[in-house]
Design a protein around this motif. Structure first.
Motif, PDB file in Angstrom:
ATOM      1  N   SER A   1      55.600  58.285  18.636  1.00  0.00           N
ATOM      2  CA  SER A   1      55.322  58.680  17.254  1.00  0.00           C
ATOM      3  C   SER A   1      56.322  59.686  16.698  1.00  0.00           C
ATOM      4  O   SER A   1      56.658  59.638  15.508  1.00  0.00           O
ATOM      5  CB  SER A   1      53.898  59.231  17.133  1.00  0.00           C
ATOM      6  N   SER A   2      56.825  60.618  17.522  1.00  0.00           N
ATOM      7  CA  SER A   2      57.781  61.605  17.007  1.00  0.00           C
ATOM      8  C   SER A   2      59.007  60.927  16.412  1.00  0.00           C
ATOM      9  O   SER A   2      59.594  61.403  15.435  1.00  0.00           O
ATOM     10  CB  SER A   2      58.210  62.567  18.114  1.00  0.00           C
ATOM     11  N   TRP A   3      59.420  59.800  17.022  1.00  0.00           N
ATOM     12  CA  TRP A   3      60.546  59.047  16.480  1.00  0.00           C
ATOM     13  C   TRP A   3      60.100  58.107  15.374  1.00  0.00           C
ATOM     14  O   TRP A   3      60.676  58.097  14.278  1.00  0.00           O
ATOM     15  CB  TRP A   3      61.218  58.261  17.604  1.00  0.00           C
TER      16      TRP A   3
ATOM     17  N   ARG B   1      59.690  63.278  21.676  1.00  0.00           N
ATOM     18  CA  ARG B   1      61.160  63.182  21.647  1.00  0.00           C
ATOM     19  C   ARG B   1      61.618  62.500  20.351  1.00  0.00           C
ATOM     20  O   ARG B   1      61.123  61.440  19.995  1.00  0.00           O
ATOM     21  CB  ARG B   1      61.660  62.406  22.857  1.00  0.00           C
ATOM     22  N   ASP B   2      62.573  63.108  19.675  1.00  0.00           N
ATOM     23  CA  ASP B   2      63.126  62.551  18.440  1.00  0.00           C
ATOM     24  C   ASP B   2      64.354  61.711  18.752  1.00  0.00           C
ATOM     25  O   ASP B   2      65.095  61.991  19.695  1.00  0.00           O
ATOM     26  CB  ASP B   2      63.512  63.664  17.469  1.00  0.00           C
ATOM     27  N   LEU B   3      64.580  60.678  17.926  1.00  0.00           N
ATOM     28  CA  LEU B   3      65.763  59.839  18.032  1.00  0.00           C
ATOM     29  C   LEU B   3      66.450  59.774  16.681  1.00  0.00           C
ATOM     30  O   LEU B   3      65.785  59.829  15.634  1.00  0.00           O
ATOM     31  CB  LEU B   3      65.389  58.416  18.479  1.00  0.00           C
ATOM     32  N   PRO B   4      67.782  59.657  16.673  1.00  0.00           N
ATOM     33  CA  PRO B   4      68.490  59.571  15.387  1.00  0.00           C
ATOM     34  C   PRO B   4      68.380  58.206  14.732  1.00  0.00           C
ATOM     35  O   PRO B   4      68.792  58.032  13.589  1.00  0.00           O
ATOM     36  CB  PRO B   4      69.942  59.874  15.782  1.00  0.00           C
TER      37      PRO B   4
ATOM     38  N   GLU C   1      57.710  58.119  13.363  1.00  0.00           N
ATOM     39  CA  GLU C   1      57.296  58.772  12.121  1.00  0.00           C
ATOM     40  C   GLU C   1      58.472  59.064  11.199  1.00  0.00           C
ATOM     41  O   GLU C   1      58.269  59.355  10.020  1.00  0.00           O
ATOM     42  CB  GLU C   1      56.545  60.059  12.431  1.00  0.00           C
ATOM     43  N   THR C   2      59.703  58.993  11.731  1.00  0.00           N
ATOM     44  CA  THR C   2      60.889  59.249  10.911  1.00  0.00           C
ATOM     45  C   THR C   2      61.679  57.984  10.618  1.00  0.00           C
ATOM     46  O   THR C   2      62.651  58.026   9.858  1.00  0.00           O
ATOM     47  CB  THR C   2      61.817  60.255  11.611  1.00  0.00           C
TER      48      THR C   2
ATOM     49  N   ARG D   1      65.484  57.094  25.817  1.00  0.00           N
ATOM     50  CA  ARG D   1      65.504  58.541  25.590  1.00  0.00           C
ATOM     51  C   ARG D   1      66.926  59.096  25.596  1.00  0.00           C
ATOM     52  O   ARG D   1      67.183  60.166  25.021  1.00  0.00           O
ATOM     53  CB  ARG D   1      64.638  59.267  26.619  1.00  0.00           C
TER      54      ARG D   1
ATOM     55  N   SER E   1      68.616  59.900  22.222  1.00  0.00           N
ATOM     56  CA  SER E   1      68.320  61.120  21.483  1.00  0.00           C
ATOM     57  C   SER E   1      69.518  62.061  21.466  1.00  0.00           C
ATOM     58  O   SER E   1      69.586  62.966  20.632  1.00  0.00           O
ATOM     59  CB  SER E   1      67.103  61.835  22.085  1.00  0.00           C
TER      60      SER E   1
ATOM     61  N   GLN F   1      67.432  55.294  12.604  1.00  0.00           N
ATOM     62  CA  GLN F   1      66.683  55.167  11.359  1.00  0.00           C
ATOM     63  C   GLN F   1      66.336  53.727  11.018  1.00  0.00           C
ATOM     64  O   GLN F   1      65.456  53.477  10.187  1.00  0.00           O
ATOM     65  CB  GLN F   1      67.503  55.762  10.204  1.00  0.00           C
TER      66      GLN F   1
END
Length: 434
Positions: free
Chosen positions: A159-161, A131-134, A163-164, A102, A105, A136
């Motif tokens: 999933s928030s991460w 929580r999103d993470l950069p 999914e991107t 985490r 992030s 990729q």
């Protein structure tokens, strides 16, 4: 201890004293066997864009104090230029990984790689919910962990991460299945590499179920346990954005009683080194690149109006395939077959052809055989292997000579065509004299 060093220590620690080596020119830093006493060595990695940590086990740091960060620490993490981190030869307690991840992030890390790591236990991923993470791009190579089956809840928390996420590679890690529910989490994934695993025909259909990997464009299934060409075709039918499929280094066979329609988007298909003795059908109708090199093909008959690149090197072809039915072809590779002559008449008709590779064949250096190759070379189509790897096999007087050295003048190659007009001329002169 500042927050930047905290992140590096949290996953870079190991049990023995070690050092970091920073290459300022390449902005690359490698650390070996770091301990908490090696903070000064770690600090020199802060200006790097790529950082690697190698060796050790992290169990003793499971209780390492990682708390929420204050505003200054978050600002510090955001100012780092680190974009890629590699962890290798580490025993990683998953509970520690869950607590540390985490922190990423707050960074600009875009690529995370694990090589030859063992993930031990099972972490609590609830704190990652929402929580999103950069990051990729996520790569695992030759790792060991708990099976993916039954871990759908963990992936849901991430999933928030996920999914991107755009790229995922899990290679050489004995993967036997990809549960349908996990595939549905990766909503934005463009590239999936699961090469060198143990995926079989029966595991593919549930892996690529309805709603799984909806944006997937590149899929590598190289070197798994796949045997049925048609089973693979049916398994990927729901991947409607798929453009590039790699099935190389499997042992594929066709089922004559089966039929299948490949995704209409598929443009690149790699069937190299797949033990094939024939061109399996159907082929994707919109195919632009087909690689069937390193197989056992004796003859090839392909008709694809959109095909641009065809790779057939290292097969058992007795003759070059007809390319009249591939009007857009610009690349044709036929190295190391048993071809004695190239179809010069057909090649002349294909205005798009730019790259012909046909070295290592037993060429018949008759006038038409040698002349055709010399003409291709004159057009600049034969590439860097010309002339040294183009040798004559027959007729006996040219055996072992370079094709480029075979004389192909009109007088030498077609004496009759020269002698006949001369005879006619002499006859006419004789008549006129009489």
């Amino acid at each position: 201890m500042n927050a930047a060093v905290l992140v590096l220590l949290a996953l870079g620690l190991s049990g023995a004293e070690g050092r970091c080596f920073f290459n300022r020119t390449e902005e690359h830093c490698v650390c070996y066997n770091l301990s908490q006493e090696s903070v000064s060595s770690i600090i020199q990695c802060l200006p790097a864009s790529d950082v690697e940590f190698w060796g050790g086990e992290l169990e003793r740091y499971v209780a390492f104090p990682i708390s929420d960060l204050d505003a200054s620490a978050i600002e510090m993490l955001g100012s780092l230029v680190i974009r890629k981190i590699i962890f290798g030869d580490l025993l990683v307690p998953e509970v520690l990984l869950a607590r540390v991840l985490r922190l990423f992030s707050y960074t600009q890390v875009q690529e995370l790689v694990f090589k030859r790591c063992i993930f031990k236990g099972r972490g609590n991923w609830d704190e990652m919910a929402g929580r999103d993470l950069p990051i990729q791009s996520l790569h695992f190579h030759n790792v060991m962990s708990a099976p993916l089956t039954g871990r759908e809840w963990d992936f849901s928390s991430l999933s928030s991460w996920l999914e991107t996420l755009r790229e995922l590679a899990v290679t050489g890690s004995h993967v036997t299945s990809l549960p349908c529910g996990i595939g549905r989490v990766f909503r934005a994934l463009r590239s999936l590499d699961v090469a060198q695993n143990s995926l079989g025909d029966e595991s593919l259909l549930p892996a690529f179920c309805e709603g799984a990997f909806p944006q997937l464009q590149v899929l590598s299934l190289q070197r798994n346990n796949l045997t049925s060409y048609h089973s693979v075709c049916k398994s990927v039918q729901l991947l409607r954005e798929l453009r590039h499929l790699d099935l190389s280094q499997n042992k594929l066979m066709a089922d004559p009683s089966s039929s299948c329609h490949w995704p209409a988007s598929l443009q690149i298909l790699n069937l190299s080194n797949a033990g094939l003795g024939e061109v399996l059908t159907p082929l994707p109708p919109s195919l632009e690149v087909l690689d069937m090199s390193c197989n056992h093909l004796r003859a090839v008959d392909i008709s694809l109006s959109s095909l641009k690149k065809l790779f057939l090197s290292q097969n058992m072809l007795q003759a070059a395939p007809s390319i009249r039915s591939c009007p857009m072809l610009d690349t044709l590779h036929l190295d190391n077959n048993s071809i004695t002559e190239l179809p010069w008449d057909e090649v002349k008709l294909l205005g798009h052809l730019r790259d012909v590779a046909a070295a290592g064949n037993p060429y018949n250096c008759s006038c038409s055989g040698a002349g055709g190759l010399q003409a291709l070379a004159g057009m600049g189509l034969l590439g860097q292997d010309w002339p040294q790897d183009y040798m004559c096999h027959s007729p006996p007087r040219y055996r072992g000579r370079l094709v480029k050295d075979v004389p192909v003048s009109v007088l030498q190659c077609n004496g009759a065509a020269v002698i006949a007009p001369v005879c006619v001329a002499l006859t006419l002169l004789g008549v006129a004299g009489a």
